[in-house]
Design a protein around this motif. Structure first.
Motif, PDB file in Angstrom:
ATOM      1  N   GLY A  31       0.831  -1.197   0.000  1.00 57.52           N
ATOM      2  CA  GLY A  31       0.000   0.000   0.000  1.00 57.52           C
ATOM      3  C   GLY A  31       0.853   1.229   0.000  1.00 57.52           C
ATOM      4  N   ALA A  32       1.965   1.218   0.762  1.00 59.54           N
ATOM      5  CA  ALA A  32       2.835   2.376   0.776  1.00 59.54           C
ATOM      6  C   ALA A  32       3.595   2.488  -0.528  1.00 59.54           C
ATOM      7  CB  ALA A  32       3.791   2.293   1.957  1.00 59.54           C
ATOM      8  N   SER A  33       3.958   1.359  -1.119  1.00 62.26           N
ATOM      9  CA  SER A  33       4.709   1.403  -2.361  1.00 62.26           C
ATOM     10  C   SER A  33       3.995   0.709  -3.504  1.00 62.26           C
ATOM     11  CB  SER A  33       6.075   0.755  -2.173  1.00 62.26           C
ATOM     12  OG  SER A  33       5.919  -0.611  -1.850  1.00 62.26           O
ATOM     13  N   LEU A  34       2.973  -0.076  -3.214  1.00 62.53           N
ATOM     14  CA  LEU A  34       2.210  -0.740  -4.254  1.00 62.53           C
ATOM     15  C   LEU A  34       0.890  -0.011  -4.427  1.00 62.53           C
ATOM     16  CD1 LEU A  34       2.735  -4.545  -3.557  1.00 62.53           C
ATOM     17  CD2 LEU A  34       4.038  -3.020  -5.025  1.00 62.53           C
ATOM     18  N   ASN A  35       0.712   0.604  -5.569  1.00 59.38           N
ATOM     19  CA  ASN A  35      -0.513   1.335  -5.843  1.00 59.38           C
ATOM     20  C   ASN A  35      -1.268   0.761  -7.030  1.00 59.38           C
ATOM     21  OD1 ASN A  35      -0.277   3.602  -3.884  1.00 59.38           O
ATOM     22  ND2 ASN A  35       1.613   3.946  -5.025  1.00 59.38           N
ATOM     23  N   CYS A  36      -0.624  -0.109  -7.790  1.00 59.85           N
ATOM     24  CA  CYS A  36      -1.227  -0.617  -9.008  1.00 59.85           C
ATOM     25  C   CYS A  36      -0.821  -2.068  -9.199  1.00 59.85           C
ATOM     26  CB  CYS A  36      -0.746   0.227 -10.198  1.00 59.85           C
ATOM     27  SG  CYS A  36      -1.385  -0.295 -11.795  1.00 59.85           S
ATOM     28  N   MET A  37      -1.795  -2.932  -9.420  1.00 61.37           N
ATOM     29  CA  MET A  37      -1.504  -4.344  -9.654  1.00 61.37           C
ATOM     30  C   MET A  37      -2.347  -4.851 -10.807  1.00 61.37           C
ATOM     31  SD  MET A  37      -1.071  -5.831  -5.788  1.00 61.37           S
ATOM     32  CE  MET A  37      -0.278  -7.336  -6.342  1.00 61.37           C
ATOM     33  N   THR A  38      -1.764  -5.748 -11.569  1.00 62.83           N
ATOM     34  CA  THR A  38      -2.409  -6.285 -12.769  1.00 62.83           C
ATOM     35  C   THR A  38      -2.313  -7.799 -12.783  1.00 62.83           C
ATOM     36  OG1 THR A  38      -1.908  -4.295 -14.063  1.00 62.83           O
ATOM     37  CG2 THR A  38      -2.367  -6.305 -15.298  1.00 62.83           C
ATOM     38  N   TRP A  39      -3.384  -8.423 -13.192  1.00 60.03           N
ATOM     39  CA  TRP A  39      -3.384  -9.871 -13.452  1.00 60.03           C
ATOM     40  C   TRP A  39      -3.123 -10.100 -14.941  1.00 60.03           C
ATOM     41  CZ3 TRP A  39      -3.216 -13.871 -10.236  1.00 60.03           C
ATOM     42  CH2 TRP A  39      -3.620 -13.693  -8.914  1.00 60.03           C
ATOM     43  N   PHE A  40      -2.149 -10.964 -15.219  1.00 62.78           N
ATOM     44  CA  PHE A  40      -1.836 -11.380 -16.577  1.00 62.78           C
ATOM     45  C   PHE A  40      -2.119 -12.863 -16.720  1.00 62.78           C
ATOM     46  CE2 PHE A  40       0.439  -7.898 -18.655  1.00 62.78           C
ATOM     47  CZ  PHE A  40       0.700  -7.065 -17.583  1.00 62.78           C
ATOM     48  N   ARG A  41      -2.190 -13.313 -17.963  1.00 58.80           N
ATOM     49  CA  ARG A  41      -2.250 -14.742 -18.222  1.00 58.80           C
ATOM     50  C   ARG A  41      -1.463 -15.047 -19.490  1.00 58.80           C
ATOM     51  NH1 ARG A  41      -8.653 -15.544 -19.851  1.00 58.80           N
ATOM     52  NH2 ARG A  41      -8.561 -14.537 -21.922  1.00 58.80           N
ATOM     53  N   GLN A  42      -0.974 -16.279 -19.540  1.00 57.80           N
ATOM     54  CA  GLN A  42      -0.247 -16.719 -20.718  1.00 57.80           C
ATOM     55  C   GLN A  42      -0.611 -18.166 -21.010  1.00 57.80           C
ATOM     56  OE1 GLN A  42       4.031 -16.269 -20.589  1.00 57.80           O
ATOM     57  NE2 GLN A  42       4.156 -16.287 -22.820  1.00 57.80           N
ATOM     58  N   ALA A  43      -1.231 -18.369 -22.157  1.00 56.28           N
ATOM     59  CA  ALA A  43      -1.582 -19.698 -22.618  1.00 56.28           C
ATOM     60  C   ALA A  43      -0.426 -20.261 -23.438  1.00 56.28           C
ATOM     61  CB  ALA A  43      -2.852 -19.649 -23.459  1.00 56.28           C
ATOM     62  N   PRO A  44      -0.323 -21.579 -23.537  1.00 56.03           N
ATOM     63  CA  PRO A  44       0.771 -22.176 -24.319  1.00 56.03           C
ATOM     64  C   PRO A  44       0.786 -21.653 -25.745  1.00 56.03           C
ATOM     65  CG  PRO A  44      -0.355 -23.849 -23.029  1.00 56.03           C
ATOM     66  CD  PRO A  44      -1.164 -22.599 -22.891  1.00 56.03           C
ATOM     67  N   GLY A  45       1.953 -21.214 -26.188  1.00 56.56           N
ATOM     68  CA  GLY A  45       2.102 -20.731 -27.543  1.00 56.56           C
ATOM     69  C   GLY A  45       1.581 -19.337 -27.794  1.00 56.56           C
ATOM     70  N   LYS A  46       1.105 -18.669 -26.744  1.00 55.01           N
ATOM     71  CA  LYS A  46       0.544 -17.326 -26.905  1.00 55.01           C
ATOM     72  C   LYS A  46       1.325 -16.324 -26.066  1.00 55.01           C
ATOM     73  CE  LYS A  46      -4.158 -18.670 -28.141  1.00 55.01           C
ATOM     74  NZ  LYS A  46      -5.606 -18.445 -27.884  1.00 55.01           N
ATOM     75  N   GLU A  47       1.160 -15.069 -26.395  1.00 54.35           N
ATOM     76  CA  GLU A  47       1.815 -14.012 -25.639  1.00 54.35           C
ATOM     77  C   GLU A  47       1.096 -13.772 -24.313  1.00 54.35           C
ATOM     78  OE1 GLU A  47       3.613 -11.380 -29.359  1.00 54.35           O
ATOM     79  OE2 GLU A  47       2.070 -10.549 -28.060  1.00 54.35           O
ATOM     80  N   ARG A  48       1.856 -13.280 -23.364  1.00 52.01           N
ATOM     81  CA  ARG A  48       1.269 -12.913 -22.077  1.00 52.01           C
ATOM     82  C   ARG A  48       0.411 -11.664 -22.265  1.00 52.01           C
ATOM     83  NH1 ARG A  48       5.097 -13.156 -16.840  1.00 52.01           N
ATOM     84  NH2 ARG A  48       5.527 -15.120 -17.932  1.00 52.01           N
ATOM     85  N   GLU A  49      -0.769 -11.656 -21.665  1.00 56.53           N
ATOM     86  CA  GLU A  49      -1.684 -10.533 -21.820  1.00 56.53           C
ATOM     87  C   GLU A  49      -2.303 -10.155 -20.486  1.00 56.53           C
ATOM     88  OE1 GLU A  49      -5.113 -11.513 -24.208  1.00 56.53           O
ATOM     89  OE2 GLU A  49      -5.625 -13.265 -22.993  1.00 56.53           O
ATOM     90  N   GLY A  50      -2.507  -8.863 -20.299  1.00 56.29           N
ATOM     91  CA  GLY A  50      -3.168  -8.398 -19.094  1.00 56.29           C
ATOM     92  C   GLY A  50      -4.662  -8.609 -19.196  1.00 56.29           C
ATOM     93  N   VAL A  51      -5.289  -9.070 -18.103  1.00 56.44           N
ATOM     94  CA  VAL A  51      -6.725  -9.304 -18.120  1.00 56.44           C
ATOM     95  C   VAL A  51      -7.483  -8.416 -17.130  1.00 56.44           C
ATOM     96  CG1 VAL A  51      -6.552 -11.665 -18.971  1.00 56.44           C
ATOM     97  CG2 VAL A  51      -6.534 -11.256 -16.500  1.00 56.44           C
ATOM     98  N   ALA A  52      -6.831  -7.978 -16.052  1.00 60.50           N
ATOM     99  CA  ALA A  52      -7.516  -7.139 -15.076  1.00 60.50           C
ATOM    100  C   ALA A  52      -6.501  -6.325 -14.286  1.00 60.50           C
ATOM    101  CB  ALA A  52      -8.353  -7.986 -14.118  1.00 60.50           C
ATOM    102  N   LYS A  53      -6.875  -5.095 -14.008  1.00 62.28           N
ATOM    103  CA  LYS A  53      -5.993  -4.204 -13.263  1.00 62.28           C
ATOM    104  C   LYS A  53      -6.779  -3.539 -12.152  1.00 62.28           C
ATOM    105  CE  LYS A  53      -4.812   0.009 -14.720  1.00 62.28           C
ATOM    106  NZ  LYS A  53      -4.136   1.114 -15.461  1.00 62.28           N
TER     107      LYS A  53
END
Length: 133
Positions: A31-53
């Motif tokens: 909270g003092a240093s973390l203000n933003c967090m994102t969930w990513f996912r990566q399927a086999p053979g695919k690029e990593r992508e953000g799904v929720a922030k």
């Protein structure tokens, strides 16, 4: 240094639900240093992508963003008392099968490019989510 640890992944049939967690720890106070967090996912053979922030810092806490592919099905939330961010996933589809990662901070977390897996300061090791048809 901040450490992020994901948990809660598993196998579920299509239409089911899972709730994955991302716990933050380390020398920097949550909270003092973390203000933003994102969930990513990566399927086999695919690029990593953000799904929720989610913004978790004081003054902007609770503001969320979603990829179109998960909007209405996934919900990102926080529990500051537990230093944890959650991703509730409902109505899961086989195409949601992937390794799910949480990431925090970095310039991209605060930009319109938040779905790109670059420019983030901290990453977890990931938790596997498998959805069968």
């Amino acid at each position: 240094q901040v450490q992020l640890v994901e948990s809660g992944g598993g196998s579920v049939q299509a239409g089911g639900s899972l709730n994955v967690s991302c716990s933050a720890s380390g020398s920097s106070a949550y909270g003092a240093s973390l203000n933003c967090m994102t969930w990513f996912r990566q399927a086999p053979g695919k690029e990593r992508e953000g799904v929720a922030k989610i913004y978790i810092g004081a003054g902007i806490t609770g503001i969320t963003y979603y990829a179109d592919s998960v909007k209405g099905r996934f919900t990102v939330s926080q529990d500051n008392a537990k230093n944890t961010v959650y991703l509730q996933m409902n109505s899961l589809k086989p195409e949601d099968t992937a390794m799910y990662y949480c990431a925090a901070e970095g310039l991209d977390c605060y930009s319109e490019s938040w779905r790109r897996p670059v420019g983030y300061s901290y990453w977890g090791q990931g938790t596997q989510v498998t959805v069968s048809s």
